[in-house]
Design a protein around this motif. Sequence first.
Motif, PDB file in Angstrom:
ATOM      1  N   PHE A 220       0.848  -1.187   0.000  1.00 57.39           N
ATOM      2  CA  PHE A 220       0.000   0.000   0.000  1.00 57.39           C
ATOM      3  C   PHE A 220       0.886   1.239   0.000  1.00 57.39           C
ATOM      4  O   PHE A 220       1.826   1.332   0.766  1.00 57.39           O
ATOM      5  CB  PHE A 220      -0.929  -0.007   1.214  1.00 57.39           C
ATOM      6  N   LYS A 233      -2.640   6.241   6.851  1.00 57.04           N
ATOM      7  CA  LYS A 233      -1.301   5.757   7.197  1.00 57.04           C
ATOM      8  C   LYS A 233      -1.186   4.246   7.086  1.00 57.04           C
ATOM      9  O   LYS A 233      -0.113   3.707   6.916  1.00 57.04           O
ATOM     10  CB  LYS A 233      -0.952   6.178   8.632  1.00 57.04           C
ATOM     11  N   ILE A 234      -2.287   3.577   7.252  1.00 53.72           N
ATOM     12  CA  ILE A 234      -2.202   2.120   7.270  1.00 53.72           C
ATOM     13  C   ILE A 234      -2.599   1.530   5.929  1.00 53.72           C
ATOM     14  O   ILE A 234      -1.879   0.741   5.343  1.00 53.72           O
ATOM     15  CB  ILE A 234      -3.084   1.565   8.399  1.00 53.72           C
ATOM     16  N   LYS A 235      -3.743   1.943   5.437  1.00 55.98           N
ATOM     17  CA  LYS A 235      -4.257   1.306   4.228  1.00 55.98           C
ATOM     18  C   LYS A 235      -4.053   2.159   2.977  1.00 55.98           C
ATOM     19  O   LYS A 235      -4.576   1.822   1.919  1.00 55.98           O
ATOM     20  CB  LYS A 235      -5.750   1.010   4.406  1.00 55.98           C
TER      21      LYS A 235
ATOM     22  N   ASN B  59       3.431  -5.936   5.428  1.00 56.07           N
ATOM     23  CA  ASN B  59       2.704  -5.534   4.236  1.00 56.07           C
ATOM     24  C   ASN B  59       1.956  -4.227   4.439  1.00 56.07           C
ATOM     25  O   ASN B  59       1.786  -3.444   3.517  1.00 56.07           O
ATOM     26  CB  ASN B  59       1.710  -6.624   3.834  1.00 56.07           C
ATOM     27  N   ASP B  60       1.470  -3.997   5.645  1.00 57.23           N
ATOM     28  CA  ASP B  60       0.546  -2.892   5.850  1.00 57.23           C
ATOM     29  C   ASP B  60       1.175  -1.670   6.484  1.00 57.23           C
ATOM     30  O   ASP B  60       0.700  -0.564   6.286  1.00 57.23           O
ATOM     31  CB  ASP B  60      -0.615  -3.344   6.740  1.00 57.23           C
ATOM     32  N   LEU B  61       2.165  -1.867   7.292  1.00 56.91           N
ATOM     33  CA  LEU B  61       2.669  -0.735   8.073  1.00 56.91           C
ATOM     34  C   LEU B  61       3.994  -0.253   7.498  1.00 56.91           C
ATOM     35  O   LEU B  61       4.660  -0.963   6.750  1.00 56.91           O
ATOM     36  CB  LEU B  61       2.868  -1.148   9.529  1.00 56.91           C
ATOM     37  N   ALA B  62       4.347   0.936   7.908  1.00 52.95           N
ATOM     38  CA  ALA B  62       5.638   1.470   7.497  1.00 52.95           C
ATOM     39  C   ALA B  62       6.733   0.697   8.214  1.00 52.95           C
ATOM     40  O   ALA B  62       6.480   0.000   9.196  1.00 52.95           O
ATOM     41  CB  ALA B  62       5.719   2.953   7.844  1.00 52.95           C
ATOM     42  N   GLU B  65       7.192  -0.160  12.092  1.00 54.14           N
ATOM     43  CA  GLU B  65       5.963   0.024  12.865  1.00 54.14           C
ATOM     44  C   GLU B  65       5.370  -1.322  13.254  1.00 54.14           C
ATOM     45  O   GLU B  65       5.495  -2.307  12.527  1.00 54.14           O
ATOM     46  CB  GLU B  65       4.934   0.805  12.035  1.00 54.14           C
ATOM     47  N   SER B 228      -5.443  -4.477   9.931  1.00 59.40           N
ATOM     48  CA  SER B 228      -5.096  -3.186   9.355  1.00 59.40           C
ATOM     49  C   SER B 228      -6.335  -2.385   8.968  1.00 59.40           C
ATOM     50  O   SER B 228      -6.245  -1.202   8.652  1.00 59.40           O
ATOM     51  CB  SER B 228      -4.183  -3.397   8.148  1.00 59.40           C
ATOM     52  N   ASN B 229      -7.485  -3.026   8.976  1.00 57.92           N
ATOM     53  CA  ASN B 229      -8.717  -2.282   8.711  1.00 57.92           C
ATOM     54  C   ASN B 229      -9.164  -1.466   9.912  1.00 57.92           C
ATOM     55  O   ASN B 229     -10.121  -0.716   9.829  1.00 57.92           O
ATOM     56  CB  ASN B 229      -9.853  -3.260   8.388  1.00 57.92           C
ATOM     57  N   ASP B 231      -7.730   0.660  12.256  1.00 57.37           N
ATOM     58  CA  ASP B 231      -7.288   1.979  12.684  1.00 57.37           C
ATOM     59  C   ASP B 231      -7.205   2.079  14.203  1.00 57.37           C
ATOM     60  O   ASP B 231      -7.760   2.992  14.828  1.00 57.37           O
ATOM     61  CB  ASP B 231      -8.223   3.074  12.152  1.00 57.37           C
ATOM     62  N   ILE B 352       6.738  -8.548   1.011  1.00 59.58           N
ATOM     63  CA  ILE B 352       7.600  -7.547   0.395  1.00 59.58           C
ATOM     64  C   ILE B 352       8.872  -7.387   1.216  1.00 59.58           C
ATOM     65  O   ILE B 352       8.825  -7.304   2.434  1.00 59.58           O
ATOM     66  CB  ILE B 352       6.889  -6.186   0.333  1.00 59.58           C
TER      67      ILE B 352
END
Lengths: 263, 449, 583, 278
Positions: A220, A233-235, B59-62, B65, B228-229, B231, B352
């Motif tokens: 993403f 920030k997440i998705k 996959n989802d976070l920086a 994180e 990750s949905n 928040d 990734i």
Amino acid sequence: MQKSFLFAVVSLCFISSPLLSDDGWGSLKGNIVVEGAVPAISKEKIDKDQASCLSDKEAPNDDNLLVGAGGELKDAFIMMYRKGSDPIPAIHPSYEEAKKKPVVLDNQDCRFVPHAVFVQTGQTLELRNSDDVGHNCHIITFNNEENVNLAKKDSVNITFSDADKTPGNVVCDIHKWMDAIILVRDEPYAAITKADGTFEIKNIPAGTWKFQFWHKKTGFMKKLDVPNYKVGKIKADIEVTIKDGETLDLGKLTLPATSIKKK
Amino acid sequence: MEILRGIKTGKLKTVRHVLLQFICLLGLIVILIIMTGCNPSPEPQFRFNRVALLKQEKNDLAEGERFSNAYQSEIGDILTALYGTPNEPRFPFLLGEEDPAHDVLSLNNLQLAAGPVAADRLEKTAGLYREHCSHCHGITGDGAGGTAASLEPYPRDFRLGKFKFKSTPLRRMPTNDDLTRILKNGIPGTAMPSFRTLPDNEIAALVDYVKYLTIRGQHERRLIAELSNLDNAPILDFKLLADADEEGQPIDEEMKAENTETFEAQLYTVVGEYLAEDIIPRWVDPDDEISEVNNAPAGFQSKHPAHSALLQTGKDLFYGKANCVQCHGETGLGDGQTANYDDWTNDWLKTIGVDVNQPATYQDFMMAGALHPRPIRPRNLRTPIFRGGNLPSDVYRRIANGIEGTPMPSSPTLTTDEIWALVSYVKSLPFEDQGSPENELPVNDRIVD
Amino acid sequence: MVNKVQHPELNHPKRTGHPVLRFLSTYVFATDHKIIGLQFLFSSLFWFAVGGMLAMAIRWQLAFPWSDMPIFGPTLFASEGGQIPGTFYNMLFTMHATIMIFFVIIPILSGAFGNYLIPLMIGAEDMAFPRLNMFSYWFMWPAFACMILSFTLPGFGPTSGWTAYPTLSLIAGDAQNLWILGLIFVGISSMMGSINYMTTILQMRAPGMHMFRMPMTVWAMFITAILQAFALPVLTAALFMQLSDRLLATGFFAPESIVVNNSITISGGGEPLLWQHLFWFYSHPAVYIMILPAMGMVSDILSCFARKPLFGYRPMIYSLIAIAGLGFVVWGHHMFVSGMNRILAISFMVSTMLIALPSGIKVFNWLGTLWGGRLFLTTPMLFSIGFVSMFIIGGLSGIVMAAPPVDIQIHDTYFIVAHFHYVLFGASVLGVMGAIYYWYPKMFGRKMNETMGKLHFILTFIFLNGTFFPMHFLGARGFPRRYADAYRFEEFQDLLPLNQFITLCAFLMGAAQLVFLINFFGSLIWGPKADRNPWHANTLEWSAPSPPPHGNFDFQPTVYRGPYEYSHPERSVDYWPQTEPPP
Amino acid sequence: MNRFWSILFCLVPILGTATFVMAAWGLPPFQGAWLPKNYSVAGETIDHLFYLLNWISAVIFIGTGAVIGWVLWKYDHRRRDQASYFSHNTQLEIVWTIIPAIILIFIAFYQMNSWAETKMIRPTISQNGQTINKPPMVLVMAKRFGWEFHYAGPDGLIETQDDDYIENELVLPVGTDVVLQLETRDVIHSFFVPQLRVKQDIVPGMKQFIWFRGTDIAEMDIACTELCGWGHYTMKGRLRLVSQKDYNLWLTERRAMQTPAMDPDDPETPQVLEERLP
């Protein structure tokens, strides 16, 4: 406590049904550009069936990251973002027709063509082999798996029944360098950027929707800079409001090259 | 030796002192041992799927994180509420007596299979899974039991919900008969032994327990994927059910109704959508999905000279249309394609940023409990025993349906007779005449077993 | 024993004293054979406790399979609810055997008593090579370190059994390497010891001490040293071969590239049976290494407390020599069903039958010694009679197993376990205990408590039989050894109660050793002082001070007669020390 | 006090023999703790030998035990002022050397036949007028941790294309000589059936043959008795001895499974099926 919420589930099974939009349809478009020095593109290692796969006598480039001269990013996904409880968008009639046409994923010169495909659930995906060697087409997403043997000059039709949240991989297990990206969704509102980095999603029901951006090399695109919008920030999602008859042009979306993973 | 010196020099006081110290030390050790040793062992727990969580994070976070730890404990709580613990299994039969999950497994069987081993009792009432399976498959069914790391292939991780050898096509769950057959026959060529000597009711219990662990694992993966949905909101926000807000003010009716609805929506996602709609239906009546094995052409596997045509057809297919040679190699030794990974490895290996050639890139997955990635080898067809079973129908299904979780593809374009010809040829391979011109057997036929 | 003999040393010239040594050189880097002997004794007793605990753990698993094992369970296997895994059980019996054989019985017999007694009994000041002797003890320490370290490796230690049969041992975990290294160190240590013993016995005997005036203990140590010197190199070589198979992929012991877990583990070209031949070529003589010294010591104790000459002194020696000689050609009886040539089994069967003969002669001679004696049933005497009694059982079950057709049924079952525990625990350990009680006054200058000693004996004796005798029945039934849980076989399910009885006895037997522990350490302080010759025995060591100083004797002993001149009709006292000049 | 010890040591042969007798006769609490019921012809000889050796042992055991007891009872130091002084008795020593030697040599020769029959002389059949070793009907492949049984197919030979494969279950007919070929895939295993008195280590790289003739219909366990790794105790197989008729039936069933369903309309089908069945 547990009993009470289980009871609640039982009592409320299967709530949501598709909402129909009466407010008309609009479009979303934009152009994704990478800013900064893009990592060097590596050559594929062709270690099998050179006769058929090295048709132009030169190893092809890795096609997972295709960036134009001006930084235009190819094969990025723009897709609608819905949580489990969000309403299912209405489907524009034009998509009903389009869905009847199969999506083609071809094997040409030991490459998947196109490199990124989008297919709806129930839609036919035609796996085609135009090569003189056999391939297999191994599709693995979170919710789907297909693995089809493709003899030379053969083709197979498949359909998917489950939607995915993120794109999955298509690989050929015989030729390791071959890979493609596939997205399976219930709704048709997704797009893949072209070689010039542009995308357009037509006939979105008017209203407020979330869209998110994804690319194989970044996941993403959380670092994506969308003018006038805040990217989650997440998705990596933005909330856009689609108005009847209008095309919302997001303009030039810039992605810093640093967010591209090397591998 | 201190003691001896004391005796020799006659310094009895020192000796007594040393001895007293010695006895005190001994006593202290004994007390310590008793304190640690006589505490009953803590009850074993299901292990959290940290690999899936890490994958989701990557996959989802920086970079760098992490998801909040609260997620992990919340998922654990939800799963415990629904599925219980290794000693006390539960199952969420959402619709009570009518729940379709009753066709999938029975609670009685789960109880027979769960719990600590009770091998010293002749009439077994519990503990079958830990007696027979958990050495390799782990208490959680994560395929990471004590002996797992030394086995090749690794023991199956049930949580992905994939089974290789079954009579149903890809993405369909195995039937009871399939799982029973695996338990009874074992998987030759792997460490999976045969449990034929167990009574039928115990095998049935183990089959149900495997399904239970699988469903639990699938559900867990779903919940992790949901993270990750969210928040940073809890998966199930019980505060929504409260009558008063944080400051103690009562919540008005309208707000409360809305809150309740939100909560129910959350609950529906967690239990209804993931479990009742998504996971369970795949398990119900897989028998309807069994792929048919069509009649074989006459002369299948016959030694009659007139039938050698079938073998020849099979051979042509092997080297041609059916693509077998691409992976199984020119000689059928399984050396055609040796650098693929199975889905259980690919599941996290394709994250990734992970490069299988650079261990540093996946070190954190190893720490999280993933097993060292090892390539999956195509079958060596020169050995007379096949993992998925030796019957012609077994081999037929492997070719027609492919093998889930592996590169072995399904072959929808081959006709029945073509598949039978292949079966015939493949089954003749280990015994093929060595003088046969095209396929001379290399000397060592045990390179890949 | 009312009459006292005049102390003979008064008639002999004094020896020049050895220099007084500092603490380190006295007790740690000691070259004095007595201190080295005590070092061996204390190390062995420590390992005896460790090995015993492992045995208790084994018995726990067999009586209450997979139940929460005390101490080990919750500490090591918390995530499995205290349940031990199968590998851990394999580690338990592997280490139990290894420790008991290589760190307890062999060192305590050869190392402790051999070192302590040989120079004293032949009238020498010290060993022929004191420094070599010191090294023989200090080479045990790397071995100790290897063993302790191996516990910390995955699997908690080596798991392929003390016999370490390839190809299992080739694919075993890294702990196996440490195990092999440990045994190599033990081998080097024993090697040094045995060279020392042979030289000392042949070269340093006091004036008048002919070979046929040596006590049985010295003879037994001598024969044992020869066995060790000639059999051990074979094991050491075999261990090196296994190590190189494991680390350098040489392939002595694997027939072809063995494919385990679907990958080539070790290169081929060898022969698994080769290991078995090499291993048993050492390990069968090792059985005698583990019993002959005890036989010698028991002979001395029996003769002393029967106040009667040893019956058939020379036949006893000849039978020792016969056992040692035949011991080299019977190793094949461990391999009747191993797959070696089946005709060869017959020749091994015949040689095995023959070796029963000298063993039988020894038993009859011991009985002859007791016959017509004047028995003082002190603790050492009780242990020695216990030794004879248990050795008879162990020997007889050995004959049953020596018959190959019968061995088919009982090989690798609990019958074997019963047999070798009767020989190794019933005989050797009882002999060692008797020797400790007997020579304790000489070692520490104090006597052990007799009442506690007798309590220790009776508890050990009863529970040892309760533990090991029922194992014969398990074995006849076919109950396989090395099974963590045989009850999953319908065949063996009903044997659980018998196993629980055995475990109960084993625990009680273990507890009985606490009596010994208290007695041993307590007597160091509170034991009554002992004079030079508390048992009124004849052999040379009793004419030295208790405990003997550095340099042993305060006079130069001269030997005038054999060691067993008890109750000589022409004497007023019932013993006649070897050093006492003839009238 | 000596009398007490004398009784204690006397208890060893008394209790030892008593428990052995009770176990052999199946008296409680030792019922079942003895040789399991024998189901093979050769096993009878082995049992006979076992009993014989036990009888001989018992005589020596009781004899020596009685001497120890007697000596302790009689020669207490409180009742004697002086021990006898003798150090040897040549005649006695010759006697107790010769007699055991004779017994041991007798045992050695007595058992040779049994050993030869069970392990050296393989059953034969006559084929084309020649007497040849009976070919093995099952290949037993031991592996960590289980038993693979490869049955010879219709051609009667193992290791051919028509072999049938089944794990952990061995079905064999009674009343005929059964020859098994043993091999292992990895480490040393040992094939042990207590009720058949059969045991044979299986060494990597070697082929072992065992044979026996079952006497009665029964079901029994197959155990591995050579340490083979962590799951050594899990290597349980099941051996069913069935009548020749049931065996044929079972074999037919297994072989039918090997043949896939075929097109019934094809004229060649019945002929092919016939070819497949025994």
